[in-house]
Design an enzyme around this catalytic site. Structure first.
Site, PDB file in Angstrom:
ATOM      1  CG  MET A 128      22.617  55.153  13.191  1.00 27.67           C
ATOM      2  SD  MET A 128      22.539  56.218  14.823  1.00 27.67           S
ATOM      3  CE  MET A 128      22.405  57.847  14.037  1.00 27.67           C
ATOM      4  CG  LEU A 158      18.710  53.694   4.595  1.00 27.47           C
ATOM      5  CD1 LEU A 158      18.849  52.376   4.051  1.00 27.47           C
ATOM      6  CD2 LEU A 158      19.881  53.875   5.368  1.00 27.47           C
ATOM      7  CB  SER A 194      21.149  59.985  -2.600  1.00 30.47           C
ATOM      8  OG  SER A 194      19.857  60.585  -2.527  1.00 30.47           O
ATOM      9  N   GLY A 195      22.839  59.483  -0.027  1.00 27.38           N
ATOM     10  CA  GLY A 195      24.281  59.229   0.564  1.00 27.38           C
ATOM     11  C   GLY A 195      24.331  58.168   1.016  1.00 27.38           C
ATOM     12  CG  HIS A 196      22.266  56.321   4.196  1.00 24.20           C
ATOM     13  ND1 HIS A 196      21.370  57.379   4.595  1.00 24.20           N
ATOM     14  CD2 HIS A 196      22.973  56.238   5.433  1.00 24.20           C
ATOM     15  CE1 HIS A 196      21.313  57.764   5.967  1.00 24.20           C
ATOM     16  NE2 HIS A 196      22.514  56.915   6.279  1.00 24.20           N
ATOM     17  CD  GLN A 231      30.358  57.737  12.328  1.00 26.15           C
ATOM     18  OE1 GLN A 231      29.604  57.814  13.262  1.00 26.15           O
ATOM     19  NE2 GLN A 231      29.888  57.273  11.241  1.00 26.15           N
ATOM     20  CG  LEU A 281      22.110  64.344   0.233  1.00 27.00           C
ATOM     21  CD1 LEU A 281      21.289  63.160  -0.270  1.00 27.00           C
ATOM     22  CD2 LEU A 281      21.001  65.575   0.381  1.00 27.00           C
ATOM     23  CB  SER A 292      18.790  61.104   8.784  1.00 23.33           C
ATOM     24  OG  SER A 292      19.362  59.867   8.248  1.00 23.33           O
TER      25      SER A 292
END
Ligand code: PAF
Length: 286
Positions: free
Chosen positions: A30, A33, A35-37, A155, A186, A188
């Site tokens: 979504m 972004l 560091s996890g993404h 999810q 982490l 958003s």
């Protein structure tokens, strides 16, 4: 890295890559972004030859009083991060491209049993919104593999069940949660926290770790552990949504015989809802 906004352009670009014999990897997001993404995209790049990412803030998975309108939209910064991570194609559709007939879509995908409890209990319809948009994105991209963060544990369980039950020929990869130095997962939504709230937030992970350590030492009084740590999280200044010890695959209440467990928590700091989890593997008794 190209950015496309329509399904037609997306399909054409993916078809070209496939015609070159490339294995297609997909990382849906979504946006906003962190560091996890980036870790998800990096994993996809290791496992696939052509990596597609999507940025779409999906109205279907937000409740009426949730943060759909205020959810951070940071496309230019996100494009830069995706480029650096090695992403080949970004799909960033408008709501009208994803839902041309409006968001009261007729066809929805639901995974009822896994969706009702935990986050599903306080966010009715959330996982139906997720499963619906992810199945649409899967149909648009038709990837060989897709990478999701384990931070959104429920999810991932819902999507695994959907892929299995609907025979989608897609390999799912779950990537470990990336954490700040003090343990906070982490997210958003961490950006919503005030400085004071940010200092309190790591209490969730501290409790998950303490429960995991107690389980590792042989403690099996799940109720007592949950009661103690629910109180600790509340005492730290958060409003607890849930703290549960569950079976890692079924997400049913853990029993003393289970070896694969997951501790899951959700709590509010002000109006910000944070979630986290920790998987625990217990050795069989000697
Ligand atoms: O995890 C997310 O960011 C979203 O739920 C997803 C999987 C991109 C679907 O909108």
């Amino acid at each position: 890295m190209n950015t496309v906004k329509t399904v037609l352009e997306l399909r054409a670009a993916v078809a070209r890559a496939r015609a070159e014999g490339k294995r297609i990897g997909f990382v849906p997001t979504m946006g906003n972004l962190h560091s996890g993404h980036v870790a998800l995209v990096t994993k996809a790049c290791q496992r696939a030859d052509f990596v597609v990412s999507s940025i779409f803030v999906n109205p279907l998975q937000f409740g009426a009083n949730e943060d759909l309108d205020s959810y951070p939209r940071t496309l230019a910064a996100d494009q830069e991060k995706l480029l650096q991570a090695g992403c080949n194609l970004l799909f960033a559709p408008a709501v009208t491209e994803m839902y041309p007939g409006g968001t009261t879509v007729q066809t929805r995908v639901s995974v009822p049993e896994l969706s009702q409890e935990l986050c599903g209990a306080s966010r009715p319809g959330h996982f139906e919104g997720v499963a619906t948009v992810v199945s649409k994105l899967f149909n648009m991209v038709q990837p060989d593999l897709a990478v999701f963060g384990q931070k959104d544990y429920q999810q991932l369980a819902v999507i695994r069940a959907m892929v299995r039950d609907l025979n989608m020929p897609i390999q799912l990869i779950g990537e470990p949660t990336v954490r700040a130095d003090d343990g906070l997962a982490l997210s958003s939504r961490n950006g919503y926290l005030s400085q004071a709230e940010r200092a309190i937030a790591p209490a969730i992970y501290r409790s998950l770790q303490a429960i995991a350590a107690a389980l590792g030492k042989g403690e099996r009084n799940f109720q007592a552990l949950m009661t103690e740590h629910r109180k600790r999280i509340v005492d730290s200044g958060m409003r607890l949504d849930y703290l549960e010890i569950r079976h890692a695959d079924t997400l049913r209440a853990a029993t003393a015989q289970d070896r694969e467990l997951v501790i899951l928590a959700a709590a509010y700091l002000g109006s910000t809802r944070l979630i986290d989890n920790l998987q625990v593997h217990l050795d069989a008794p000697a």
